[in-house]
Motif scaffolding. Structure first.
Motif, PDB file in Angstrom:
ATOM      1  N   ARG A 146       0.869  -1.172   0.000  1.00  0.00           N
ATOM      2  CA  ARG A 146       0.000   0.000   0.000  1.00  0.00           C
ATOM      3  C   ARG A 146       0.911   1.230   0.000  1.00  0.00           C
ATOM      4  O   ARG A 146       1.551   1.545   1.007  1.00  0.00           O
ATOM      5  CB  ARG A 146      -0.905   0.003   1.228  1.00  0.00           C
ATOM      6  N   VAL A 147       0.979   1.878  -1.154  1.00  0.00           N
ATOM      7  CA  VAL A 147       1.789   3.083  -1.262  1.00  0.00           C
ATOM      8  C   VAL A 147       0.995   4.236  -0.666  1.00  0.00           C
ATOM      9  O   VAL A 147      -0.198   4.371  -0.926  1.00  0.00           O
ATOM     10  CB  VAL A 147       2.134   3.400  -2.736  1.00  0.00           C
ATOM     11  N   VAL A 148       1.635   5.050   0.137  1.00  0.00           N
ATOM     12  CA  VAL A 148       0.973   6.184   0.763  1.00  0.00           C
ATOM     13  C   VAL A 148       1.503   7.449   0.105  1.00  0.00           C
ATOM     14  O   VAL A 148       2.664   7.816   0.302  1.00  0.00           O
ATOM     15  CB  VAL A 148       1.271   6.206   2.280  1.00  0.00           C
ATOM     16  N   ASP A 149       0.679   8.076  -0.727  1.00  0.00           N
ATOM     17  CA  ASP A 149       1.096   9.328  -1.358  1.00  0.00           C
ATOM     18  C   ASP A 149       0.683  10.454  -0.417  1.00  0.00           C
ATOM     19  O   ASP A 149      -0.492  10.740  -0.225  1.00  0.00           O
ATOM     20  CB  ASP A 149       0.445   9.481  -2.742  1.00  0.00           C
ATOM     21  N   SER A 150       1.686  11.082   0.182  1.00  0.00           N
ATOM     22  CA  SER A 150       1.474  12.076   1.231  1.00  0.00           C
ATOM     23  C   SER A 150       1.209  13.429   0.564  1.00  0.00           C
ATOM     24  O   SER A 150       2.137  14.128   0.181  1.00  0.00           O
ATOM     25  CB  SER A 150       2.739  12.123   2.088  1.00  0.00           C
TER      26      SER A 150
END
Lengths: 200, 99, 103
Positions: A148-152
């Motif tokens: 799960r990539v977290v694009d901040s």
């Protein structure tokens, strides 16, 4: 990008600071104070939070519910800082933090971001081919683990709570904190028990 | 490199950008911030603390940089440009201060 | 003008709601500061949770007071976004309510 600033940039900084001082906006002590505060933020803080969460279920619950409060419990001054969110890895789920639009990073608990985190390559690729990027850090996830990539992108800053590695049973909080590196806290690497020996 | 393609994302909106497809991420690109870097960062903090700008003004003025500068300047050089632009725009300093 | 991490009472979307991100590239028409990455515009995702209420960055960027808006964590399946990648992998993104509609 790492690198040396252009001479004109060094000159611009001097002129900007001189103008701000002349106009009574700031004094040198303000700059020194902010720099000291920024330098005080180190990955050891995030590492200690993770180690505590591995040992103390109540702290773990607090950290996942309110990362800001958890950081404050470790003496981090969070007033004025963006709220901290913590994302929990499991045996089936791995988090990887990136900021595709700029370079948002949980500085309050990790410190200055490394150059690669701010690089165009990382920002462009982490959301599209996360597993290839992880491999460049030497990280290969076990089969069956979802990424799960977290694009901040906005108001929070995100830190990863990795899973506690096998082989660390009975370890103290200090021992556990020592295997949680800066890179583990944004999910590009995983803590491993062997690191303690390598570091020693 | 202005393209007429209406779907082309803004320069800073880098997610998935194929231009960097084959650029390796360099985990060892890890030099600590220089004195210049730390000073720019600290000046930004002071000005934000004093309520002179928000993080989004800072971000917007970095996004407004030309592509050549966006990819050519170092990270903290971009911050410096942005902070300076906001201070001039708001009349906190004038262009004569920095010419 | 209250805002902050716990202020989610007025959230329009509940966890689990299917939402679509508004499409388009308005920043091609005029200078804007948008925190919604281009690659999820027009795409469907699932609300993970409301994160709080924060001043709209699209105003803050221009020195205007930002009207507080609900910010969500929204999760998207990765393969449909890129036409590649591993089934089950996702992207989790902070997106403001005014960018979302029911899917």
């Amino acid at each position: 990008m790492a690198g040396t600033p252009l001479p004109e940039s060094v000159e611009l900084l001097d002129k900007l600071v001189a103008a701000l001082k002349r106009r009574g906006v700031l004094v040198e002590e303000d700059i020194a104070r902010c720099q000291t505060q920024a330098e005080r933020a180190q990955p050891e803080t995030g590492a200690r939070m993770v180690a505590r969460a591995w040992l103390d279920p109540e702290f773990r619950a607090l950290m996942l519910r309110d990362g800001t409060a958890a950081a404050e419990a470790f003496g981090v001054a969070m007033a004025g800082a963006p709220p901290l969110g913590v994302l929990e890895d499991t045996d089936r789920l791995h988090h990887l933090v990136v900021c595709t639009l700029c370079s948002c990073y949980p500085r309050a608990v990790i410190g200055y971001p490394p150059h690669w985190y701010k690089s165009a390559a990382y920002r462009a690729r982490a959301v599209r081919e996360p597993r290839a990027v992880l491999a460049e850090f030497g990280t290969v996830l076990p089969a069956g683990v979802q990424v799960r990539v977290v694009d901040s992108t906005a108001d929070y800053r995100w830190m990863v709570l990795p899973t506690r590695p096998a082989g660390t049973e009975g370890w103290s909080e200090e021992q556990l904190a020592a295997i949680v590196t800066r890179d583990c806290l944004v999910g590009v690497t995983l803590p491993v028990a062997e690191n303690a020996r390598i570091a020693a | 490199m202005d393209s007429p393609d209406p779907d082309r994302p803004a320069t800073h909106d880098l997610g998935g950008n194929p231009r960097f497809r084959c650029t390796p991420v360099e985990p060892d690109d890890d030099a600590p911030p220089s004195d210049f870097d730390k000073r720019v960062d600290a000046v930004r903090s002071v000005l934000r603390e004093k309520g002179l700008f928000t993080v989004d003004e800072m971000r917007f003025n970095i996004e407004a940089l030309h592509e050549t500068e966006y990819f050519g300047l170092t990270y903290y050089e971009k911050w410096l440009r942005s902070v300076t632009a906001v201070m001039v725009r708001k009349g906190v300093i004038t262009w004569e201060d920095i010419k | 003008m209250s805002h902050g991490v716990h202020d989610t009472a007025q959230a329009r979307f509940a966890p689990g709601a299917r939402v679509r991100v508004k499409p388009g590239r308005p920043e091609r028409i005029a200078p804007m500061h948008l925190r919604t990455p281009h690659y999820v515009r027009g795409r469907e995702g699932v609300v993970a949770r409301a994160l709080g209420r924060f001043p709209n960055p699209e105003d803050l960027a221009f020195g205007r007071p930002g009207e507080p808006r609900i910010l969500y964590h929204v999760e998207f399946d990765q393969p449909p976004v890129w036409g590649e990648g591993e089934v089950g992998d996702t992207v989790l993104i902070e997106i403001f309510e005014h960018w979302l509609e029911e899917a």
